[in-house]
Design a protein around this motif. Structure first.
Motif, short mmCIF file in Angstrom:
data_model
loop_
_atom_site.label_atom_id
_atom_site.label_comp_id
_atom_site.label_asym_id
_atom_site.label_seq_id
_atom_site.Cartn_x
_atom_site.Cartn_y
_atom_site.Cartn_z
N VAL A 1 0.87 -1.19 0.00
CA VAL A 1 0.00 0.00 0.00
C VAL A 1 0.90 1.23 0.00
O VAL A 1 1.78 1.37 0.86
CB VAL A 1 -0.93 0.02 1.24
N LEU A 2 0.69 2.09 -0.98
CA LEU A 2 1.45 3.34 -1.08
C LEU A 2 0.53 4.51 -0.76
O LEU A 2 -0.67 4.45 -1.07
CB LEU A 2 2.00 3.52 -2.49
N VAL A 3 1.10 5.55 -0.18
CA VAL A 3 0.31 6.76 0.07
C VAL A 3 1.09 7.98 -0.41
O VAL A 3 2.33 8.00 -0.39
CB VAL A 3 -0.04 6.95 1.56
N ALA A 4 0.33 8.99 -0.85
CA ALA A 4 0.91 10.31 -1.13
C ALA A 4 0.44 11.22 0.00
O ALA A 4 -0.74 11.21 0.35
CB ALA A 4 0.41 10.83 -2.47
N GLU A 5 1.39 11.98 0.55
CA GLU A 5 0.99 12.87 1.65
C GLU A 5 1.63 14.24 1.46
O GLU A 5 2.69 14.36 0.85
CB GLU A 5 1.36 12.25 3.01
N ASP A 6 0.94 15.24 2.01
CA ASP A 6 1.47 16.60 1.89
C ASP A 6 2.48 16.85 3.02
O ASP A 6 2.77 15.96 3.82
CB ASP A 6 0.34 17.64 1.86
N ALA A 7 2.99 18.08 3.06
CA ALA A 7 4.07 18.39 4.01
C ALA A 7 3.63 18.21 5.46
O ALA A 7 4.45 17.93 6.34
CB ALA A 7 4.54 19.81 3.78
N SER A 8 2.32 18.31 5.70
CA SER A 8 1.85 18.16 7.08
C SER A 8 1.54 16.69 7.41
O SER A 8 1.10 16.38 8.52
CB SER A 8 0.58 19.00 7.30
N GLY A 9 1.75 15.80 6.44
CA GLY A 9 1.50 14.37 6.69
C GLY A 9 0.07 13.96 6.41
O GLY A 9 -0.32 12.82 6.67
N SER A 10 -0.70 14.86 5.83
CA SER A 10 -2.10 14.52 5.51
C SER A 10 -2.12 13.69 4.22
O SER A 10 -1.45 14.02 3.24
CB SER A 10 -2.86 15.83 5.35
N ILE A 11 -2.91 12.60 4.24
CA ILE A 11 -2.96 11.68 3.09
C ILE A 11 -3.79 12.30 1.97
O ILE A 11 -4.95 12.66 2.16
CB ILE A 11 -3.58 10.33 3.50
N MET A 12 -3.16 12.39 0.79
CA MET A 12 -3.84 12.96 -0.38
C MET A 12 -4.33 11.86 -1.32
O MET A 12 -5.27 12.06 -2.09
CB MET A 12 -2.87 13.85 -1.15
N GLY A 13 -3.65 10.73 -1.30
CA GLY A 13 -4.04 9.66 -2.22
C GLY A 13 -3.32 8.37 -1.90
O GLY A 13 -2.41 8.34 -1.05
N THR A 14 -3.75 7.32 -2.59
CA THR A 14 -3.19 5.99 -2.31
C THR A 14 -3.33 5.10 -3.53
O THR A 14 -4.16 5.36 -4.41
CB THR A 14 -3.93 5.35 -1.10
N VAL A 15 -2.52 4.05 -3.57
CA VAL A 15 -2.64 3.02 -4.59
C VAL A 15 -2.03 1.73 -4.02
O VAL A 15 -1.24 1.79 -3.08
CB VAL A 15 -1.92 3.42 -5.90
N GLN A 16 -2.45 0.59 -4.59
CA GLN A 16 -1.93 -0.70 -4.11
C GLN A 16 -1.34 -1.50 -5.25
O GLN A 16 -1.83 -1.44 -6.38
CB GLN A 16 -3.06 -1.52 -3.48
N VAL A 17 -0.32 -2.28 -4.93
CA VAL A 17 0.22 -3.30 -5.84
C VAL A 17 -0.10 -4.64 -5.19
O VAL A 17 0.41 -4.95 -4.11
CB VAL A 17 1.74 -3.13 -6.02
N VAL A 18 -0.98 -5.39 -5.84
CA VAL A 18 -1.50 -6.63 -5.23
C VAL A 18 -0.92 -7.83 -5.99
O VAL A 18 -1.15 -7.97 -7.20
CB VAL A 18 -3.04 -6.68 -5.31
N ASN A 19 -0.18 -8.67 -5.29
CA ASN A 19 0.40 -9.85 -5.93
C ASN A 19 -0.70 -10.77 -6.45
O ASN A 19 -1.70 -10.99 -5.75
CB ASN A 19 1.25 -10.64 -4.94
N ALA A 20 -0.51 -11.31 -7.65
CA ALA A 20 -1.48 -12.29 -8.15
C ALA A 20 -1.42 -13.51 -7.25
O ALA A 20 -0.34 -14.00 -6.90
CB ALA A 20 -1.11 -12.69 -9.58
N PRO A 21 -2.59 -14.04 -6.81
CA PRO A 21 -2.58 -15.15 -5.86
C PRO A 21 -2.18 -16.50 -6.49
O PRO A 21 -1.70 -17.37 -5.79
CB PRO A 21 -4.02 -15.20 -5.34
N ALA A 22 -2.38 -16.64 -7.81
CA ALA A 22 -2.14 -17.96 -8.44
C ALA A 22 -0.66 -18.30 -8.44
O ALA A 22 0.19 -17.45 -8.73
CB ALA A 22 -2.67 -17.93 -9.87
N GLU A 23 -0.34 -19.56 -8.13
CA GLU A 23 1.07 -19.93 -8.02
C GLU A 23 1.77 -19.92 -9.39
O GLU A 23 3.00 -19.87 -9.46
CB GLU A 23 1.24 -21.29 -7.33
N ASN A 24 0.97 -19.94 -10.47
CA ASN A 24 1.61 -19.89 -11.79
C ASN A 24 1.74 -18.46 -12.34
O ASN A 24 2.05 -18.26 -13.50
CB ASN A 24 0.87 -20.79 -12.80
#
Ligand code: COA
Length: 184
Positions: free
Chosen positions: A67-90
């Motif tokens: 989970v990634l977040v973008a935050e401003d200088a005061s630490g307030s969260i402006m946005g987010t995105v996720q990189v989710v591993n594919a669950p399948a073993e192949n």
């Protein structure tokens, strides 16, 4: 992932951060209120949004996603995105990019693009060579992905409901980090 020329920085969530789930929940509620089709129907309660993020952060702690977040200088969260591993073993080489969310007050300042770049870097560093996502056809997000070099696979009509119950089409994108690394 900090750039002195930008009014925000992007980082991986530190799962020990107090209040991080609540801050992410408020971004999610704002996006649904703003009409985004991101899993939930309007109105999305803070409690339901908080449950979503508590589960997502637990999954991240298990190493299933970042989970990634973008935050401003005061630490307030402006946005987010996720990189989710594919669950399948192949599919150890593949991940999904998911829940790209920027609070309405922070849009159109480059936060979305910075989050997407950071997600691609995280995936590359984890040895992933293929990224996949889907998004509402004709949305701001569709333009963002196309602008940053993602390939459109096609569109599925009437795939999901928008937050007010209307049918929305979805466009599927992929990005090959393998061929990108070969300069193709
Ligand atoms: C899609 C989304 C993440 C984009 O976030 P964002 O932070 O606004 O993205 P960016 O700022 O990088 O780019 C958005 C636009 O602002 C423009 N922009 C970026 N920086 C700018 C600046 N400094 N000045 C003026 N315009 C700027 C970009 O060129 C882009 O223009 P376009 O939409 O006309 O192509 C955001 O709209 C959002 O959260 N939407 C709701 C949730 C959603 O649908 N998520 C997608 C799920 S798949």
């Amino acid at each position: 992932m900090s750039d002195p020329d930008r009014a925000f920085s992007v980082r991986r969530v530190d799962y020990a951060d107090t209040g991080i789930a609540e801050a992410l929940a408020s971004v999610l509620v704002d996006c649904v209120e703003g009409g985004a089709s991101v899993t939930f129907l309007h109105p999305l309660s803070s409690a339901k949004a908080l449950t979503f993020w508590t589960d997502a952060l637990a999954s991240a702690r298990r190493g299933e996603r970042v989970v990634l977040v973008a935050e401003d200088a005061s630490g307030s969260i402006m946005g987010t995105v996720q990189v989710v591993n594919a669950p399948a073993e192949n599919q150890p080489h593949r991940a999904d990019v998911a829940k790209m969310l920027v609070h309405r007050r922070a849009r159109r300042t480059g936060v979305g693009a910075a989050l997407l770049h950071a997600a691609e870097t995280v995936a590359r560093d984890a040895g992933k060579t293929l990224l996949v996502l889907d998004t509402v056809t004709g949305s701001d997000a569709e333009r963002l992905y196309a602008r940053l070099g993602w390939q459109r696979c096609g569109t599925i009509p009437g795939y999901a409901l928008g937050p007010h119950g209307e049918l929305c089409s979805t466009t599927v994108f992929y990005k090959s980090l393998f061929y990108e690394s070969l300069g193709e």
